[in-house]
Design a protein around this motif. Sequence first.
Motif, PDB file in Angstrom:
ATOM      1  N   ARG A  53      13.477   5.942   0.814  1.00  0.00           N
ATOM      2  CA  ARG A  53      14.022   6.997  -0.057  1.00  0.00           C
ATOM      3  C   ARG A  53      12.942   7.487  -1.022  1.00  0.00           C
ATOM      4  O   ARG A  53      12.128   6.701  -1.495  1.00  0.00           O
ATOM      5  CB  ARG A  53      15.224   6.486  -0.874  1.00  0.00           C
ATOM      6  N   GLU A 102      25.127  -2.984  -3.445  1.00  0.00           N
ATOM      7  CA  GLU A 102      24.508  -2.715  -2.142  1.00  0.00           C
ATOM      8  C   GLU A 102      24.304  -1.215  -1.944  1.00  0.00           C
ATOM      9  O   GLU A 102      23.311  -0.773  -1.390  1.00  0.00           O
ATOM     10  CB  GLU A 102      25.386  -3.278  -1.012  1.00  0.00           C
ATOM     11  N   GLU A 103      25.284  -0.433  -2.407  1.00  0.00           N
ATOM     12  CA  GLU A 103      25.168   1.021  -2.260  1.00  0.00           C
ATOM     13  C   GLU A 103      24.160   1.546  -3.289  1.00  0.00           C
ATOM     14  O   GLU A 103      23.987   0.937  -4.341  1.00  0.00           O
ATOM     15  CB  GLU A 103      26.534   1.690  -2.510  1.00  0.00           C
ATOM     16  N   ALA A 126      23.321   1.799   9.618  1.00  0.00           N
ATOM     17  CA  ALA A 126      23.535   1.659   8.177  1.00  0.00           C
ATOM     18  C   ALA A 126      22.637   0.542   7.664  1.00  0.00           C
ATOM     19  O   ALA A 126      22.279  -0.369   8.403  1.00  0.00           O
ATOM     20  CB  ALA A 126      24.991   1.327   7.889  1.00  0.00           C
ATOM     21  N   GLY A 127      22.304   0.610   6.399  1.00  0.00           N
ATOM     22  CA  GLY A 127      21.548  -0.467   5.767  1.00  0.00           C
ATOM     23  C   GLY A 127      22.504  -1.541   5.286  1.00  0.00           C
ATOM     24  O   GLY A 127      23.690  -1.274   5.073  1.00  0.00           O
ATOM     25  N   ASP A 155      34.159  -0.657   3.661  1.00  0.00           N
ATOM     26  CA  ASP A 155      32.713  -0.871   3.695  1.00  0.00           C
ATOM     27  C   ASP A 155      32.341  -1.895   2.625  1.00  0.00           C
ATOM     28  O   ASP A 155      32.478  -1.614   1.442  1.00  0.00           O
ATOM     29  CB  ASP A 155      32.041   0.492   3.438  1.00  0.00           C
ATOM     30  N   HIS A 213      31.775   6.112   4.266  1.00  0.00           N
ATOM     31  CA  HIS A 213      31.247   6.816   3.097  1.00  0.00           C
ATOM     32  C   HIS A 213      32.047   8.109   2.895  1.00  0.00           C
ATOM     33  O   HIS A 213      31.505   9.140   2.513  1.00  0.00           O
ATOM     34  CB  HIS A 213      29.742   7.107   3.227  1.00  0.00           C
ATOM     35  N   ILE A 224      15.101   1.967   6.073  1.00  0.00           N
ATOM     36  CA  ILE A 224      15.502   3.077   5.187  1.00  0.00           C
ATOM     37  C   ILE A 224      14.419   3.293   4.129  1.00  0.00           C
ATOM     38  O   ILE A 224      14.031   2.352   3.431  1.00  0.00           O
ATOM     39  CB  ILE A 224      16.827   2.776   4.444  1.00  0.00           C
ATOM     40  N   ARG A 247      15.713   7.398   7.885  1.00  0.00           N
ATOM     41  CA  ARG A 247      16.029   6.114   8.526  1.00  0.00           C
ATOM     42  C   ARG A 247      15.495   6.140   9.939  1.00  0.00           C
ATOM     43  O   ARG A 247      15.642   7.142  10.646  1.00  0.00           O
ATOM     44  CB  ARG A 247      17.545   5.886   8.579  1.00  0.00           C
TER      45      ARG A 247
HETATM   46  C1  GLV Z   1      24.692   1.532   3.168  1.00  0.00           C
HETATM   47  O1  GLV Z   1      25.847   1.765   2.980  1.00  0.00           O
HETATM   48  C2  GLV Z   1      23.851   2.545   3.724  1.00  0.00           C
HETATM   49  O2  GLV Z   1      23.497   3.463   2.981  1.00  0.00           O
HETATM   50  O3  GLV Z   1      23.588   2.486   4.920  1.00  0.00           O
END
Ligand code: GLV
Length: 414
Positions: free
Chosen positions: A214, A124-125, A358-359, A90, A384, A212, A290
């Motif tokens: 949060r 990115e994560e 996925a983002g 990933d 993940h 997404i 999401r």
């Molecule tokens: C990126 O990995 C996500 O959270 O989709």
Amino acid sequence: MGIDADRLWNDIEALSRITEPDRPWTRRSFTPRFLEGRAYLERAFRAAGLATRIDAGGNLIGRREGTERAASPILIGSHSDTVPSGGRYDGVLGVTAALETARAFAEAGVALRHPLEVCDFLAEEPSEFGLSCVGSRALAGELTPDMLAMTRPDGMTLREGLRYVGGDPDALAAAARGENSIAAFVEVHIEQGRVLESEGIALAAVTDIVGIARWRVTVGGRADHAGATPMAYRSDALVGAAALIRRAWEMANAAAGDARPLVATFGQIAITPNAANAVPGEAALTLEARCGDEARMAGFCDALLAACADELAALRVSARAEKISHAAPTPCAAEARAAIHAAAGDLGLSIRDLPSGAGHDAVWISRLGPVGMIFTPCREGRSHAPEESMTRQEAYDGARALARTVRRLDAALA
Ligand code: GLV
Ligand code: MN
Ligand code: MN
């Protein structure tokens, strides 16, 4: 076009060895391990003839000039940070495929009209600061002072974290790139789902990337002695959190059959005092929703708190939520999708369209110009998780599709 499958696979394997030894495959952003991975990549970028720099947003960028001075760059790449215990491919696939593309072009003496920029986007994560896509947000001019003030559990601020990885929080304005500042961005990524594998298809062109949102949800109760406090007198924050978790699950399941389903996850929880003999006084959770429908996604947390209000009151606990981040659903650009399909045709590889659940950094980079994403299969859709897996051939197909796509975009775009 000179993509070397062994060389590519060697980079992927080398990066996967840069992991917390007791917790494979872990290379969290803003850690010494992450900097080790970055050092490997920077050396490899340089060896590929790229001029490297870390921009103010902490992105590692390797650049090769094009033949047309005025042309905007074609950007390719992904991220080298991982989630805890996962992410062997990933992000890594996209960075190494971009590196291999640049290397193959250099070896073959390919002259592109556009400059080519290979990018390893920072974090990115979701990082320990609670924020994801830090580097791509910076490129989009969306890394705000509030975000820079976010802290991780050891007290470090994101502002300090940026300096730790070689970025400059005081120069973010200069690092931000405006609308139409890139000719295109293309990212190769594992699908993180099982469609391609189950259908025996080599590649997908992503149609759109899910939105997404949060929130940090705090459930307040009262810490008390776990033996001396009768049940009728308790305000147990964790029991309140359990009610929220269960209701979110039910609400998202009720929407599972929708054309644009919503998925909801409480992926993090911390309780205080967190002791075997204490009633939990507070629970801090992260809620993520999401959906392809931005309004439903944005309203999910309020809807959840409203649906649970009576139950939480009966439990004598409170709940409040604070938005951490919001990324809108993002379509991929028609010209990028067309180039990806044509590239697959050139290579005789099967391809289909797919949405991304996925983002990705492409969400933020879409503010700079047209974006496209190429998905490759992975095993059983696992991601993940330490079991995330793909084959050398799949990585090779992704990289050569990327190289072809870049050639096509270079010829077609202004
Ligand atoms: C990126 O990995 C996500 O959270 O989709
Ligand atoms: Mn990921
Ligand atoms: Mn990723």
